[in-house]
Design a protein around this motif. Sequence first.
Motif, PDB file in Angstrom:
ATOM      1  N   HIS A  58       1.284  -1.518   0.083  1.00 65.15           N
ATOM      2  CA  HIS A  58       0.245   0.470  -0.167  1.00 65.15           C
ATOM      3  C   HIS A  58       0.585   1.844  -0.148  1.00 65.15           C
ATOM      4  N   ILE A 111     -12.446  -5.965   9.666  1.00 62.43           N
ATOM      5  CA  ILE A 111     -12.967  -5.464   8.097  1.00 62.43           C
ATOM      6  C   ILE A 111     -11.323  -4.713   8.189  1.00 62.43           C
ATOM      7  N   ARG A 139      -9.122  -1.052   4.872  1.00 65.13           N
ATOM      8  CA  ARG A 139      -9.275  -0.313   3.705  1.00 65.13           C
ATOM      9  C   ARG A 139      -7.901   0.329   3.915  1.00 65.13           C
ATOM     10  N   PHE A 187      -6.418  -2.417   5.624  1.00 63.55           N
ATOM     11  CA  PHE A 187      -5.848  -3.643   5.107  1.00 63.55           C
ATOM     12  C   PHE A 187      -5.420  -4.595   6.407  1.00 63.55           C
ATOM     13  N   SER A 191     -11.263  -6.396   3.307  1.00 65.13           N
ATOM     14  CA  SER A 191     -10.995  -5.137   2.677  1.00 65.13           C
ATOM     15  C   SER A 191     -12.928  -5.033   2.993  1.00 65.13           C
ATOM     16  N   SER A 192     -13.084  -4.043   3.343  1.00 62.31           N
ATOM     17  CA  SER A 192     -14.391  -3.154   3.663  1.00 62.31           C
ATOM     18  C   SER A 192     -15.550  -2.422   2.206  1.00 62.31           C
ATOM     19  N   GLU A 220     -15.100  -5.477  -0.145  1.00 63.64           N
ATOM     20  CA  GLU A 220     -15.085  -6.629  -0.421  1.00 63.64           C
ATOM     21  C   GLU A 220     -15.915  -7.020   0.185  1.00 63.64           C
ATOM     22  N   PHE A 262     -15.308   3.147   4.084  1.00 60.10           N
ATOM     23  CA  PHE A 262     -15.603   2.159   5.158  1.00 60.10           C
ATOM     24  C   PHE A 262     -16.448   2.238   6.128  1.00 60.10           C
TER      25      PHE A 262
END
Length: 342
Positions: free
Chosen positions: A60, A208, A210, A214, A236-237, A239, A267
């Motif tokens: 990330h 969860i 993001r 994540f 992940s929020s 998904e 989120f």
Amino acid sequence: MTGTFMAAEITETGQALRRQLDANRDATKKLAAELRAGEPAFVATIARGSSDHAALFLKHVVELKLGLACASLGPSIASLYHAPLRLSRAVAITISQSGRSPDIVAMQHSAKAAGATAIALVNDENSPAALDADALLALHAGVERSVAATKSMIASLVAGASLVADWSEDAELAAALETLPTVLDATHAAAPPAIEDALATTTSLFVIGRGATFAVAMEAALKLKETSAIHAEAFSSAEVLHGPAGVVTPGFPVLGFAPGDAARDGFFETVDRLASFGAAPLIVDVERHAQWPTLVAPDAGHPMVTPIAALHTFYRLAEATSRRRGRNPDDPPHLMKVTRTV
């Protein structure tokens, strides 16, 4: 049970980070300058377990700050299948507490042979992964006696983020990392009873996050499995509202690590949707939520550094949860400190 190694090592994290930042400052800047000059095409990571969650966090940061694609390599590609990869102009970053798992060592060696620059973020400076790397940024976490990795995991997050901060010449990120040890040393509030009770009694939950949180959610889920035998799944929020939401029933716990960046509004929209299905949200954030029980974590002054502080705060909750469930977080059944996967 009192005085677990896990609890002691969580407390030692700030001190370990000071050691790392002081010891690696010049080497990190030098390596970052070399990477800028070399203009690599992409970044690959080599890791397993908690270290692979550190690699996900690094992905990330690399993609946002450097604009380079970053992907995790499957160690078995080298150790089991012996399939050569084409890694010319790549940077391969190995993340490992021990630096001794045979598949991790094999994948790093194979990446070097394929043309990658091999960088090791490893706690054991005399390990095979450390000795074989082109460059070593030691974690300096010190001895970790609990099977559940905590201070070495956070040290991995900081080592990776520090390299990217210098590589991208991001002074704000670098400054936030420098002050993080003091943030972690501060006394933090205990979790609300509603969160403690939920984790002490549940058999299953979602975790969860993001973006930067994540990877933290992935790590939190692993720690709940490892130390408390809770069937925790991380998503992940972005998904979780697809297939996973189908298992939500009334009162189903959802532990959410709130991001502090552009992902924040979406989120919380997802949290509200899950609650409308009957889920019982539990939040980790820098401020109390108006509706849901919140474990308040310190604001570390940067949206890529605050998630590290949130994980540190969660580790205290995970240790307490394990003891409340009558388990020993230092010695979970079936697990060893070093996993020697081939």
